[in-house]
Design a protein around this motif. Structure first.
Motif, PDB file in Angstrom:
ATOM      1  N   PHE A  59       0.955  -0.951  -0.361  1.00  0.00           N
ATOM      2  CA  PHE A  59      -0.241  -0.098   0.339  1.00  0.00           C
ATOM      3  C   PHE A  59       1.260   1.198   0.050  1.00  0.00           C
ATOM      4  N   ILE A  60       1.889   1.587   0.736  1.00  0.00           N
ATOM      5  CA  ILE A  60       2.979   2.403   0.503  1.00  0.00           C
ATOM      6  C   ILE A  60       3.403   2.279  -0.663  1.00  0.00           C
ATOM      7  N   SER A  61       4.132   1.018  -1.176  1.00  0.00           N
ATOM      8  CA  SER A  61       5.018   1.200  -2.298  1.00  0.00           C
ATOM      9  C   SER A  61       3.306   2.188  -3.528  1.00  0.00           C
ATOM     10  N   TYR A  62       2.120   1.981  -3.607  1.00  0.00           N
ATOM     11  CA  TYR A  62       1.338   2.098  -4.264  1.00  0.00           C
ATOM     12  C   TYR A  62       0.918   3.541  -3.861  1.00  0.00           C
ATOM     13  N   ALA A  63       0.486   4.209  -2.667  1.00  0.00           N
ATOM     14  CA  ALA A  63       1.151   5.459  -3.086  1.00  0.00           C
ATOM     15  C   ALA A  63       1.899   6.558  -3.541  1.00  0.00           C
ATOM     16  N   MET A  64       3.301   6.056  -3.454  1.00  0.00           N
ATOM     17  CA  MET A  64       4.544   6.442  -3.382  1.00  0.00           C
ATOM     18  C   MET A  64       4.254   6.621  -5.207  1.00  0.00           C
ATOM     19  N   ASN A  65       3.956   5.391  -6.193  1.00  0.00           N
ATOM     20  CA  ASN A  65       3.789   5.112  -6.805  1.00  0.00           C
ATOM     21  C   ASN A  65       2.837   5.872  -7.489  1.00  0.00           C
ATOM     22  N   VAL A  66       1.443   6.955  -7.608  1.00  0.00           N
ATOM     23  CA  VAL A  66       0.557   7.061  -8.047  1.00  0.00           C
ATOM     24  C   VAL A  66       1.265   8.317  -8.172  1.00  0.00           C
ATOM     25  N   GLY A  98       8.988   5.601 -16.430  1.00  0.00           N
ATOM     26  CA  GLY A  98       9.202   6.065 -14.842  1.00  0.00           C
ATOM     27  C   GLY A  98       8.827   5.117 -14.005  1.00  0.00           C
ATOM     28  N   VAL A  99       7.720   4.413 -13.650  1.00  0.00           N
ATOM     29  CA  VAL A  99       7.338   3.105 -12.995  1.00  0.00           C
ATOM     30  C   VAL A  99       8.057   2.075 -12.776  1.00  0.00           C
ATOM     31  N   PHE A 100       8.912   1.951 -14.146  1.00  0.00           N
ATOM     32  CA  PHE A 100       9.536   0.619 -13.958  1.00  0.00           C
ATOM     33  C   PHE A 100      10.688   1.216 -13.457  1.00  0.00           C
ATOM     34  N   LEU A 101      11.553   2.461 -13.587  1.00  0.00           N
ATOM     35  CA  LEU A 101      13.331   2.233 -13.333  1.00  0.00           C
ATOM     36  C   LEU A 101      12.409   3.050 -11.994  1.00  0.00           C
ATOM     37  N   ASN A 106      10.739   2.053  -4.783  1.00  0.00           N
ATOM     38  CA  ASN A 106       9.334   2.045  -4.199  1.00  0.00           C
ATOM     39  C   ASN A 106      10.024   0.786  -3.634  1.00  0.00           C
ATOM     40  N   TYR A 107      10.459  -0.471  -3.559  1.00  0.00           N
ATOM     41  CA  TYR A 107      11.095  -1.849  -3.222  1.00  0.00           C
ATOM     42  C   TYR A 107      11.165  -1.978  -1.639  1.00  0.00           C
ATOM     43  N   ARG A 108      11.934  -0.964  -2.264  1.00  0.00           N
ATOM     44  CA  ARG A 108      12.973  -1.163  -0.671  1.00  0.00           C
ATOM     45  C   ARG A 108      12.491   0.053  -0.482  1.00  0.00           C
ATOM     46  N   TYR A 109      11.986   0.923  -0.470  1.00  0.00           N
ATOM     47  CA  TYR A 109      11.421   2.444   0.257  1.00  0.00           C
ATOM     48  C   TYR A 109      10.203   2.241   1.220  1.00  0.00           C
ATOM     49  N   SER A 110       9.728   1.755   0.318  1.00  0.00           N
ATOM     50  CA  SER A 110       8.338   0.859   1.238  1.00  0.00           C
ATOM     51  C   SER A 110       7.890   0.160   2.444  1.00  0.00           C
ATOM     52  N   ARG A 111       9.542  -0.584   2.306  1.00  0.00           N
ATOM     53  CA  ARG A 111       9.310  -1.598   3.117  1.00  0.00           C
ATOM     54  C   ARG A 111      10.721  -0.683   4.490  1.00  0.00           C
ATOM     55  N   VAL A 112      11.127   0.378   3.864  1.00  0.00           N
ATOM     56  CA  VAL A 112      12.291   0.542   4.897  1.00  0.00           C
ATOM     57  C   VAL A 112      10.558   1.265   5.690  1.00  0.00           C
ATOM     58  N   PHE A 113       9.856   2.500   4.940  1.00  0.00           N
ATOM     59  CA  PHE A 113       9.130   3.474   5.599  1.00  0.00           C
ATOM     60  C   PHE A 113       8.157   2.630   6.590  1.00  0.00           C
TER      61      PHE A 113
END
Length: 136
Positions: A59-66, A98-101, A106-113
């Protein structure tokens, strides 16, 4: 030795309890991929607090992606890509690239957050030392 600040620990993906051990092994952009360590190599903290703990990071990654997609769209408009029907595929292509880059970040920092800010009861313990007797 002066302790690491919380923002620096987040930027460097360090353990939330000791701020010394790495949360991930492997580089962000690599063919082997990045792997979340099971335990902190310094203080022996188990990163996955319970089974399925990191599902919340989706969910954090989704918010970052949007937020990234909106930012990329606005940047493309400001840099001169006209907002017309003819440029629809240009916008879609720019956003997809941009999403692929940003996906590994997003994977890394969503877990860190999730570990640093959204896990109750998990905080910095100054002065925690490495104890070789507690290895998993």
């Amino acid at each position: 030795m002066t302790p690491i600040s919380k923002l620096r620990a987040i930027a460097e993906c360090k353990c939330p309890r000791c701020r010394k051990g790495p949360i991930f092994s492997g580089r962000i952009y690599s063919f082997k991929g990045q792997v979340t360590n099971e335990y902190c190599s310094y203080c022996n903290l188990r990163f996955e607090r319970e089974p399925g703990f990191f599902y919340v990071s989706m969910f954090i990654s989704y918010a970052m992606n949007v937020a990234e997609m909106i930012s990329i769209s606005v940047a493309a408009y400001v840099l001169g890509v006209a907002l017309t029907y003819e440029n629809l595929w240009a916008y879609i292509a720019i956003i997809v690239v941009g999403v692929f880059l940003f996906a590994p970040l997003n994977y890394r920092y969503s877990r860190v957050f999730l570990l640093h800010w959204l896990t109750p009861g998990l905080g910095y313990v100054p002065g925690i030392t490495q104890d070789p007797k507690i290895k998993p």
